[in-house]
Write a protein that holds these residues in place. Sequence first.
Motif, PDB file in Angstrom:
ATOM      1  N   ARG A 111       0.828  -1.202   0.000  1.00  0.00           N
ATOM      2  CA  ARG A 111       0.000   0.000   0.000  1.00  0.00           C
ATOM      3  C   ARG A 111       0.870   1.262   0.000  1.00  0.00           C
ATOM      4  O   ARG A 111       1.838   1.371   0.757  1.00  0.00           O
ATOM      5  CB  ARG A 111      -0.885  -0.035   1.260  1.00  0.00           C
ATOM      6  N   MET A 112       0.501   2.225  -0.860  1.00  0.00           N
ATOM      7  CA  MET A 112       1.185   3.521  -0.920  1.00  0.00           C
ATOM      8  C   MET A 112       0.222   4.573  -0.372  1.00  0.00           C
ATOM      9  O   MET A 112      -0.949   4.594  -0.747  1.00  0.00           O
ATOM     10  CB  MET A 112       1.545   3.886  -2.368  1.00  0.00           C
ATOM     11  N   VAL A 113       0.716   5.450   0.480  1.00  0.00           N
ATOM     12  CA  VAL A 113      -0.121   6.500   1.053  1.00  0.00           C
ATOM     13  C   VAL A 113       0.499   7.844   0.691  1.00  0.00           C
ATOM     14  O   VAL A 113       1.714   8.020   0.829  1.00  0.00           O
ATOM     15  CB  VAL A 113      -0.218   6.349   2.588  1.00  0.00           C
ATOM     16  N   ASN A 114      -0.305   8.788   0.184  1.00  0.00           N
ATOM     17  CA  ASN A 114       0.265  10.090  -0.179  1.00  0.00           C
ATOM     18  C   ASN A 114      -0.050  11.145   0.878  1.00  0.00           C
ATOM     19  O   ASN A 114      -0.674  10.855   1.898  1.00  0.00           O
ATOM     20  CB  ASN A 114      -0.186  10.511  -1.578  1.00  0.00           C
ATOM     21  N   ALA A 115       0.397  12.367   0.621  1.00  0.00           N
ATOM     22  CA  ALA A 115       0.287  13.436   1.623  1.00  0.00           C
ATOM     23  C   ALA A 115      -1.166  13.740   1.975  1.00  0.00           C
ATOM     24  O   ALA A 115      -1.472  14.150   3.097  1.00  0.00           O
ATOM     25  CB  ALA A 115       0.993  14.694   1.124  1.00  0.00           C
ATOM     26  N   ASP A 116      -2.091  13.551   1.011  1.00  0.00           N
ATOM     27  CA  ASP A 116      -3.503  13.824   1.304  1.00  0.00           C
ATOM     28  C   ASP A 116      -4.056  12.793   2.288  1.00  0.00           C
ATOM     29  O   ASP A 116      -5.018  13.066   3.000  1.00  0.00           O
ATOM     30  CB  ASP A 116      -4.328  13.791   0.014  1.00  0.00           C
ATOM     31  N   GLY A 117      -3.428  11.615   2.296  1.00  0.00           N
ATOM     32  CA  GLY A 117      -3.956  10.533   3.121  1.00  0.00           C
ATOM     33  C   GLY A 117      -3.584  10.626   4.592  1.00  0.00           C
ATOM     34  O   GLY A 117      -4.005   9.795   5.397  1.00  0.00           O
ATOM     35  N   ILE A 118      -2.767  11.614   4.977  1.00  0.00           N
ATOM     36  CA  ILE A 118      -2.357  11.692   6.384  1.00  0.00           C
ATOM     37  C   ILE A 118      -2.774  13.005   7.036  1.00  0.00           C
ATOM     38  O   ILE A 118      -2.328  13.345   8.131  1.00  0.00           O
ATOM     39  CB  ILE A 118      -0.823  11.488   6.550  1.00  0.00           C
ATOM     40  N   GLY A 119      -3.625  13.745   6.352  1.00  0.00           N
ATOM     41  CA  GLY A 119      -4.141  14.990   6.928  1.00  0.00           C
ATOM     42  C   GLY A 119      -3.044  15.981   7.284  1.00  0.00           C
ATOM     43  O   GLY A 119      -3.080  16.619   8.335  1.00  0.00           O
ATOM     44  N   ALA A 120      -2.058  16.114   6.399  1.00  0.00           N
ATOM     45  CA  ALA A 120      -0.892  16.924   6.731  1.00  0.00           C
ATOM     46  C   ALA A 120      -1.038  18.377   6.296  1.00  0.00           C
ATOM     47  O   ALA A 120      -1.735  18.683   5.323  1.00  0.00           O
ATOM     48  CB  ALA A 120       0.351  16.322   6.077  1.00  0.00           C
ATOM     49  N   ASP A 121      -0.378  19.252   7.021  1.00  0.00           N
ATOM     50  CA  ASP A 121      -0.211  20.642   6.616  1.00  0.00           C
ATOM     51  C   ASP A 121       0.932  20.634   5.598  1.00  0.00           C
ATOM     52  O   ASP A 121       2.080  20.334   5.934  1.00  0.00           O
ATOM     53  CB  ASP A 121       0.155  21.455   7.871  1.00  0.00           C
ATOM     54  N   MET A 122       0.615  20.956   4.335  1.00  0.00           N
ATOM     55  CA  MET A 122       1.612  20.801   3.262  1.00  0.00           C
ATOM     56  C   MET A 122       2.868  21.653   3.482  1.00  0.00           C
ATOM     57  O   MET A 122       3.939  21.328   2.993  1.00  0.00           O
ATOM     58  CB  MET A 122       0.979  21.135   1.899  1.00  0.00           C
ATOM     59  N   ASP A 123       2.735  22.739   4.215  1.00  0.00           N
ATOM     60  CA  ASP A 123       3.898  23.599   4.476  1.00  0.00           C
ATOM     61  C   ASP A 123       4.919  22.949   5.404  1.00  0.00           C
ATOM     62  O   ASP A 123       6.034  23.432   5.548  1.00  0.00           O
ATOM     63  CB  ASP A 123       3.452  24.929   5.098  1.00  0.00           C
ATOM     64  N   ARG A 124       4.501  21.874   6.080  1.00  0.00           N
ATOM     65  CA  ARG A 124       5.423  21.239   7.017  1.00  0.00           C
ATOM     66  C   ARG A 124       6.037  19.976   6.439  1.00  0.00           C
ATOM     67  O   ARG A 124       6.673  19.200   7.140  1.00  0.00           O
ATOM     68  CB  ARG A 124       4.690  20.938   8.335  1.00  0.00           C
ATOM     69  N   LEU A 125       5.826  19.751   5.140  1.00  0.00           N
ATOM     70  CA  LEU A 125       6.349  18.536   4.493  1.00  0.00           C
ATOM     71  C   LEU A 125       7.546  18.849   3.597  1.00  0.00           C
ATOM     72  O   LEU A 125       7.699  19.974   3.128  1.00  0.00           O
ATOM     73  CB  LEU A 125       5.256  17.902   3.628  1.00  0.00           C
ATOM     74  N   GLY A 126       8.327  17.811   3.325  1.00  0.00           N
ATOM     75  CA  GLY A 126       9.376  17.885   2.303  1.00  0.00           C
ATOM     76  C   GLY A 126      10.359  19.024   2.524  1.00  0.00           C
ATOM     77  O   GLY A 126      10.583  19.477   3.653  1.00  0.00           O
ATOM     78  N   LEU A 127      10.926  19.481   1.411  1.00  0.00           N
ATOM     79  CA  LEU A 127      11.933  20.535   1.447  1.00  0.00           C
ATOM     80  C   LEU A 127      11.383  21.796   2.122  1.00  0.00           C
ATOM     81  O   LEU A 127      12.066  22.459   2.901  1.00  0.00           O
ATOM     82  CB  LEU A 127      12.355  20.846   0.005  1.00  0.00           C
ATOM     83  N   LYS A 128      10.119  22.097   1.823  1.00  0.00           N
ATOM     84  CA  LYS A 128       9.471  23.296   2.358  1.00  0.00           C
ATOM     85  C   LYS A 128       9.392  23.255   3.887  1.00  0.00           C
ATOM     86  O   LYS A 128       9.574  24.273   4.555  1.00  0.00           O
ATOM     87  CB  LYS A 128       8.063  23.373   1.779  1.00  0.00           C
TER      88      LYS A 128
END
Lengths: 340, 266
Positions: B207-224
């Motif tokens: 199973r693959m889960v993306n950023a939408d699937g974890i209720g994340a604040d996109m500004d706190r993910l990845g390089l950003k």
Amino acid sequence: MNNVLVYCELSEKNTIADISLELCTKGRQLATRLGCRLQAAVLGSQVGEAAASLYPYGVDDVFLADDKRLSPYRNLPHFAVLSKLIQAQQPQIVLFGASSVGRDLAPRIASFLRCGLTADCTALEIGSHEDAKTGKTYDDILYQIRPAFGGNIIATIVCPETRPQMATVREGVMKKEVYDPAYKGTVIPVRLDASLDSADKAVEILSREIEEQKIDIKGAQIIVAGGYGMGSRENFQLLHRFAHLIGASVGATRAAVDAGFCESERQIGQTGVTVRPKLYIACGISGAVQHRAGMDQSAKIISINTDPDAPINAIADYTIVGDAMTVIPQFMACYKKNLK
Amino acid sequence: MSFRIVVLAKQVPDTHNVGADAMNADGTVNRSALPVVFNPEDLKALEMALQVKDRMPGATVTVITMGPPRAGEIIKDALNRGADDGFVLSDARFAGADTLATSYALSQAIRQMGRVDLIFGGRQAIDGDTAQVGPQVAEKLDMPQITYAEELLDVDAGGISVRRRLERGIECVKAKLPVLVTVTSAAADCRYPNAHRMLRRAKDEVRMVNADGIGADMDRLGLKGSPTKVKQIVNVVLSHKESVVIEPTEAALGELSATLIKAHIL
């Protein structure tokens, strides 16, 4: 004022740990360069004397939290006190030892403050940084320099936007040096609040067995190792002096241990320990395959040997053909000169 | 109410077997040229989780990793060794994450699972050696942490006790649940994959889960979402094949020590 803060660890004897004194020495340089104060945080029980011992290292202020629940170190009580202290003081830089204490505490603090943290720095410098994308320039940024990727690269890390800038440094990487024996700082008591009560209950220590100082060369970043070719236990003392100078640990081959030149805990190789330091200096070691098995993954190897055809030379990055007893003092003199 | 255990794992380049083509000309890591492995201490963490499962009937072990789809390999491996479930956090928006952004993504994924009793992870990954993600996940989930665990001593619904390995000794501690535990290389090796499980699951998709699937604040993910930036990288790989011969003279030794100091080796 945004100052430089060093989180101080305590030894089993309730004195300030060497790693923290090393960090204070480095912190003093950074604070002087930045024109700010050097501050230290000492969390423990009955640590007033330890706190005062920091002044000669150029510490201006010691934040002192003295409470039974803070000794011995546990994560949550120290986290509760230090995170609040940092929030209130807003230092620009916070340094921790890369020890089992610092590596336990610093990441939790960084997560709480949502700031950057660079582990195991080998150098800390101040400089400017220009962001390639935005073109914005940041002055007086902490360069957090560390080897990465199994020692194959050296990376300079910066945290331009977030404060504090935090780093951990391994013991022995920075030099410990008294700044001014007469230097006087002040103690600022830290007021403890109810958060310590709940933090105190989470994890209980059932038992502890800590040895004051035991020989453990496995984690050493630099190893000076001696073989049978060193000739005697007395000659081995030179290796200890050399290791002390460059912040290394002393290792040995089986032949040297069997000959009684040093303790068996220092034996490297198939029947000893396996090491992967960033620098391995083999002194009077011919390089039997059993020994090489325990050290051939060292990032860099220097061989000092009278025999130009010693097998160790085949895996050495640098080969110095000569008697270790004369080459090492020469090298030590050169090293001291280059440090200045 | 069954016991829920999470294991955090990472697929890492095998830094102990770095070849000549491991580095790109620009000094970045050529990940495609490197063999990948289940991070060794994460395997030890999986074993400790499975030991808890052995002692607590009905307990489930879920393995979570973050990485490219290929990281599904370690999820499959973990399932074959005895884990019950697992998934990969995989999304371009996770890319370039430092430990802070990584721990945020992992903690969000764990939050989606509801109540969790125990989280295990390796002390550190061999490609970064930071040992930061475990404590940071614990902080984000407001959970106590036990780092450097080398042996599970006892576990029941009320708590867990483990032995920790410190630089100069050992410490036995007991924590109430939930708690996050990081496991060192001194802990027990992981059990082997089970042939029956391997055959049964051979064709299963991970199973693959993306950023939408974890209720994340996109500004706190990845390089950003990463406060640390790499300013400069210097390649220090030296060929072991050619040994440089240094004359035992003051000039040559001085140059050698200066080179080593400059490269941050001394």
